[in-house]
Design a protein around this motif. Structure first.
Motif, PDB file in Angstrom:
ATOM      1  N   THR A  33      -6.338   2.465   5.870  1.00 12.39           N
ATOM      2  CA  THR A  33      -6.057   1.188   5.220  1.00 12.39           C
ATOM      3  C   THR A  33      -5.334   0.251   6.167  1.00 12.39           C
TER       4      THR A  33
ATOM      5  N   SER B 260       0.862  -1.178   0.000  1.00 11.80           N
ATOM      6  CA  SER B 260       0.000   0.000   0.000  1.00 11.80           C
ATOM      7  C   SER B 260       0.898   1.228   0.000  1.00 11.80           C
TER       8      SER B 260
ATOM      9  N   PRO C 235      -3.768   3.706  -1.048  1.00 14.68           N
ATOM     10  CA  PRO C 235      -4.692   3.395   0.056  1.00 14.68           C
ATOM     11  C   PRO C 235      -6.126   3.489  -0.456  1.00 14.68           C
ATOM     12  N   LEU C 236      -6.970   2.558  -0.006  1.00 14.85           N
ATOM     13  CA  LEU C 236      -8.313   2.443  -0.571  1.00 14.85           C
ATOM     14  C   LEU C 236      -9.432   2.779   0.406  1.00 14.85           C
ATOM     15  N   TYR C 237      -9.137   2.868   1.681  1.00 15.15           N
ATOM     16  CA  TYR C 237     -10.207   2.942   2.676  1.00 15.15           C
ATOM     17  C   TYR C 237     -10.335   4.344   3.266  1.00 15.15           C
TER      18      TYR C 237
ATOM     19  N   PHE D 297      -7.920  -1.023   8.578  1.00 18.52           N
ATOM     20  CA  PHE D 297      -8.829  -2.000   7.985  1.00 18.52           C
ATOM     21  C   PHE D 297      -8.302  -3.419   8.158  1.00 18.52           C
ATOM     22  N   TYR D 298      -7.044  -3.646   7.811  1.00 18.22           N
ATOM     23  CA  TYR D 298      -6.493  -4.991   7.910  1.00 18.22           C
ATOM     24  C   TYR D 298      -6.255  -5.403   9.361  1.00 18.22           C
TER      25      TYR D 298
END
Length: 341
Positions: A240, A223, A318-320, A243-244
């Motif tokens: 991100t 990421s 980063p996606l979140y 999230f994980y």
């Protein structure tokens, strides 16, 4: 591509016009391939669409869930993608999380590595022989198929499609080195974990199996948030990482890095639905450990470190908790830093 190393892109399902242009751009700048993860729906429709507007890109399921569809359906999906793409399919399959399998999909998880090993064996047998009509009964601990009389419409493009197995922990790395063609590294892997745990574990597994290192592809995922405003990059990567970290199946991994208390706080906040508190519980040091966030020069230095182990790489923004415009800006920053001429 200014950096001649082998890069993959990660794409999601999206409207055809946007996807088509993205795929064409990836091929034009010399990307090696595209991964489509199974976050919710199957990756195969998006990969098939990508095949229609590309000629060279490898097309990988990164990764398809191994237990939520039968091995026959998985094999046939890979065969069909290989036919559509003219032999460019890469089948990434993985276990995912126990609760995602058992609670969300309602399927058997079992002993995940044993189960995955069986799926790989059956899928390989099906890809090689489904066109012959001679498969008969295939039996394992988790799957029992009676394929007497079953025969596909024609032969596959290839009787062996590359299979990539993902991993977080060393036991899965060992299995990938033993039976897979490649390994797409989990985005939560730290540089320390890759260089000191993954790399020696993989090399030892390959030697034990009598395999050559250059016959295996370690595809590192990372990421990456690149911004001239270093603090903004760190802040935008924080969600991100959170999230994980909210999945308790990974708790021992984070604890091994010294972030056990932080991960428990993230998990507890996520469990009560307080996303803001979960993100706030991620310190800057944790962002730097599990993501690449900073200026272009800092990103280049961090990615160069990963190339000490990687054969190929997939860099993702980063996606979140970010809007689509911000995600696109980070994707463009990755391209400008690593791909653009």
């Amino acid at each position: 591509m200014k950096d001649k190393r082998r890069y993959w892109s990660v794409v999601m399902p999206m409207p055809a016009a946007i996807l088509g242009q993205l795929v064409k751009d990836a091929e034009a700048i010399g990307m090696e391939g595209l991964w489509v993860p199974q976050l919710y729906g199957s990756p195969f429709p998006t990969l098939a669409a990508a095949a229609m507007v590309s000629d060279r890109l490898k097309l990988g399921s990164g990764v398809a869930l191994a237990f939520t569809r039968s091995p026959l359906e998985t094999a046939l999906g890979a065969i069909d993608l290989d036919i559509i793409s003219g032999g460019r399919a890469v089948l990434g399959i993985g276990t995912s999380l126990r609760w995602w399998n058992e609670d969300v999909h309602g399927v058997t998880y079992g002993k995940p590595l044993t189960h995955l090993r069986e799926v790989v064996r059956i899928v390989r047998e099906l890809i090689a022989g489904a066109h012959t009509g001679n498969l008969g009964r295939i039996e394992g601990e988790y799957h029992k198929l009676d394929l007497t009389g079953f025969k596909t419409l024609g032969p596959p493009v290839r009787e062996r499609i590359p299979i990539y197995l993902p991993a977080v922990f060393k036991s899965a790395v060992r299995m990938a080195g033993e039976i897979a063609d490649g390994l797409p590294g989990h985005p939560i892997w730290s540089a320390h974990w890759i260089l000191n745990e993954v790399k020696p574990t993989l090399e030892a597994s390959l030697r034990k199996a009598g395999r050559q290192r250059n016959d295996f592809d370690l595809n590192i995922w990372a990421s990456v948030a690149i911004n001239k405003d270093r603090k903004r990059a760190i802040d935008d990567a924080r969600a991100t990482v959170a999230f994980y970290a909210r999945f308790n199946q990974y708790e021992k991994y984070y604890a091994a890095h010294g972030f056990g208390a932080q991960v428990r706080a993230i998990y507890e906040a996520s469990d009560r639905g307080d996303q803001a508190a979960a993100i706030k519980a991620v310190p800057d040091e944790m962002v730097h450990t599990f993501a690449i966030a900073g200026t272009p020069d800092e990103a280049r230095e961090r990615v160069e470190q990963l190339w000490q182990a990687a054969d190929s790489m997939a860099l993702m923004p980063p996606l979140y908790s970010l809007d689509l415009g911000t995600i696109a800006a980070y994707q463009n920053a990755i391209a400008e830093t690593f791909y653009s001429n």
